[in-house]
Design a protein around this motif. Structure first.
Motif, mmCIF file in Angstrom:
data_model
loop_
_atom_site.group_PDB
_atom_site.id
_atom_site.type_symbol
_atom_site.label_atom_id
_atom_site.label_comp_id
_atom_site.label_asym_id
_atom_site.label_seq_id
_atom_site.Cartn_x
_atom_site.Cartn_y
_atom_site.Cartn_z
ATOM 1 N N PHE A 138 0.868 -1.179 0.000
ATOM 2 C CA PHE A 138 0.000 0.000 0.000
ATOM 3 C C PHE A 138 0.901 1.224 0.000
ATOM 4 C CE2 PHE A 138 -2.856 -2.932 2.440
ATOM 5 C CZ PHE A 138 -3.899 -2.945 1.524
ATOM 6 N N PRO A 139 0.497 2.309 -0.665
ATOM 7 C CA PRO A 139 1.294 3.534 -0.529
ATOM 8 C C PRO A 139 1.229 4.000 0.920
ATOM 9 C CG PRO A 139 -0.536 3.852 -2.090
ATOM 10 C CD PRO A 139 -0.643 2.479 -1.529
ATOM 11 N N SER A 140 2.372 4.242 1.525
ATOM 12 C CA SER A 140 2.367 4.617 2.946
ATOM 13 C C SER A 140 3.235 5.845 3.178
ATOM 14 C CB SER A 140 2.843 3.450 3.797
ATOM 15 O OG SER A 140 4.146 3.082 3.418
ATOM 16 N N VAL A 141 2.930 6.898 2.482
ATOM 17 C CA VAL A 141 3.674 8.139 2.660
ATOM 18 C C VAL A 141 3.028 8.908 3.806
ATOM 19 C CG1 VAL A 141 4.351 10.311 1.599
ATOM 20 C CG2 VAL A 141 4.296 8.223 0.231
ATOM 21 N N PRO A 142 3.798 9.243 4.831
ATOM 22 C CA PRO A 142 3.213 9.981 5.947
ATOM 23 C C PRO A 142 2.852 11.408 5.525
ATOM 24 C CG PRO A 142 5.581 9.811 6.223
ATOM 25 C CD PRO A 142 5.220 8.991 5.005
ATOM 26 N N ILE A 143 1.776 11.887 6.083
ATOM 27 C CA ILE A 143 1.381 13.267 5.817
ATOM 28 C C ILE A 143 2.024 14.129 6.893
ATOM 29 C CG2 ILE A 143 -0.558 14.873 5.726
ATOM 30 C CD1 ILE A 143 -2.248 12.546 4.687
ATOM 31 N N GLY B 213 1.619 16.003 1.338
ATOM 32 C CA GLY B 213 0.198 15.815 1.588
ATOM 33 C C GLY B 213 -0.366 14.730 0.708
ATOM 34 N N PRO B 214 -1.674 14.623 0.693
ATOM 35 C CA PRO B 214 -2.341 13.555 -0.049
ATOM 36 C C PRO B 214 -2.063 13.590 -1.551
ATOM 37 C CG PRO B 214 -3.922 14.815 1.257
ATOM 38 C CD PRO B 214 -2.597 15.457 1.424
ATOM 39 N N GLU B 215 -1.636 14.737 -2.086
ATOM 40 C CA GLU B 215 -1.388 14.820 -3.526
ATOM 41 C C GLU B 215 -0.224 13.934 -3.965
ATOM 42 O OE1 GLU B 215 0.908 17.915 -1.362
ATOM 43 O OE2 GLU B 215 -1.229 17.486 -1.427
ATOM 44 N N ILE B 216 0.605 13.490 -3.033
ATOM 45 C CA ILE B 216 1.736 12.630 -3.379
ATOM 46 C C ILE B 216 1.292 11.188 -3.628
ATOM 47 C CG2 ILE B 216 2.390 11.964 -1.038
ATOM 48 C CD1 ILE B 216 4.985 12.957 -3.558
ATOM 49 N N PHE B 217 0.138 10.779 -3.072
ATOM 50 C CA PHE B 217 -0.293 9.384 -3.177
ATOM 51 C C PHE B 217 -0.440 8.882 -4.610
ATOM 52 C CE2 PHE B 217 -1.375 10.003 1.294
ATOM 53 C CZ PHE B 217 -0.790 8.866 1.823
ATOM 54 N N PRO B 218 -1.011 9.647 -5.538
ATOM 55 C CA PRO B 218 -1.100 9.131 -6.906
ATOM 56 C C PRO B 218 0.273 8.821 -7.510
ATOM 57 C CG PRO B 218 -2.610 10.963 -6.641
ATOM 58 C CD PRO B 218 -1.770 10.906 -5.392
ATOM 59 N N ALA B 219 1.266 9.654 -7.227
ATOM 60 C CA ALA B 219 2.605 9.412 -7.756
ATOM 61 C C ALA B 219 3.231 8.163 -7.125
ATOM 62 C CB ALA B 219 3.497 10.629 -7.519
ATOM 63 N N VAL B 220 3.050 8.023 -5.817
ATOM 64 C CA VAL B 220 3.578 6.839 -5.125
ATOM 65 C C VAL B 220 2.869 5.584 -5.627
ATOM 66 C CG1 VAL B 220 3.783 5.682 -2.877
ATOM 67 C CG2 VAL B 220 4.296 8.127 -3.087
ATOM 68 N N ASP B 221 1.557 5.650 -5.756
ATOM 69 C CA ASP B 221 0.798 4.495 -6.232
ATOM 70 C C ASP B 221 1.210 4.117 -7.656
ATOM 71 O OD1 ASP B 221 -1.148 2.488 -5.631
ATOM 72 O OD2 ASP B 221 -2.506 3.499 -7.039
#
Length: 169
Positions: free
Chosen positions: A52-57, A70-78
């Motif tokens: 799972f993408p687990s980038v801390p906010i 922030g949450p905008e990084i999740f699409p790139a990580v995913d």
């Protein structure tokens, strides 16, 4: 899979991006599939556990000034995790083809590898789970956790851990 799938046992093989898992796949193919051709004793299911993408906010401090994440990084990580999953599964298919093994089922399942593999064993009614060994020492196993250790205790089938021989220097 072959027409005699109901007669064959199922082998679930854990795959990731490490050389150790590639070695485990090659070893399993060389010992359980290639010598037998279409009469191999197992149907093969290769499973890649996509994290799972687990980038801390929050903020990340580094050599440059702190950067807000922030949450905008999740699409790139995913997207990056999906690319890795595609590379790993494509490599598994290439290895199978190079060993003249056809009909392997390749799955990408999102989640923690320990749970994903034990669930795959149950879902496919596998009689054997094959894993590569990372060769962690005792301290790293305690700190990082060991997928193979977890699976040997929780998978509802036999577990084979394939160790890559140390290279001679």
């Amino acid at each position: 899979m072959s027409s005699s799938s109901s007669e064959k046992r199922v082998m679930v093989l854990a795959m990731d991006q490490t050389e150790n898992s590639q070695y485990a796949l090659e070893w399993a193919l060389d010992h359980f599939f290639t010598p037998f051709g279409s009469d191999a004793p197992f149907d093969l299911v290769i499973v890649y556990a996509k994290p799972f993408p687990s980038v801390p906010i929050g903020t990340v401090a580094g050599p440059t000034p702190a950067v807000a994440i922030g949450p905008e990084i999740f699409p790139a990580v995913d997207l990056e995790l999906k690319l890795v999953a595609d590379q790993v599964t494509e490599k598994a298919k290439q290895i199978c083809t190079s060993k003249s093994v056809h009909g392997a089922l390749v799955e990408i399942v999102e989640g923690d590898a320990r749970n994903v593999l034990c669930d795959a064993v149950d879902r496919h009614r596998a009689s054997l789970l094959v894993l590569g060994s990372r060769g962690y020492g005792a301290i790293k196993r305690v700190v990082l956790g060991s997928v193979s250790d977890h699976c040997t205790h929780h998978a509802h089938c036999s577990v084979m851990i394939v160790k890559k021989p140390k290279s001679k220097k």
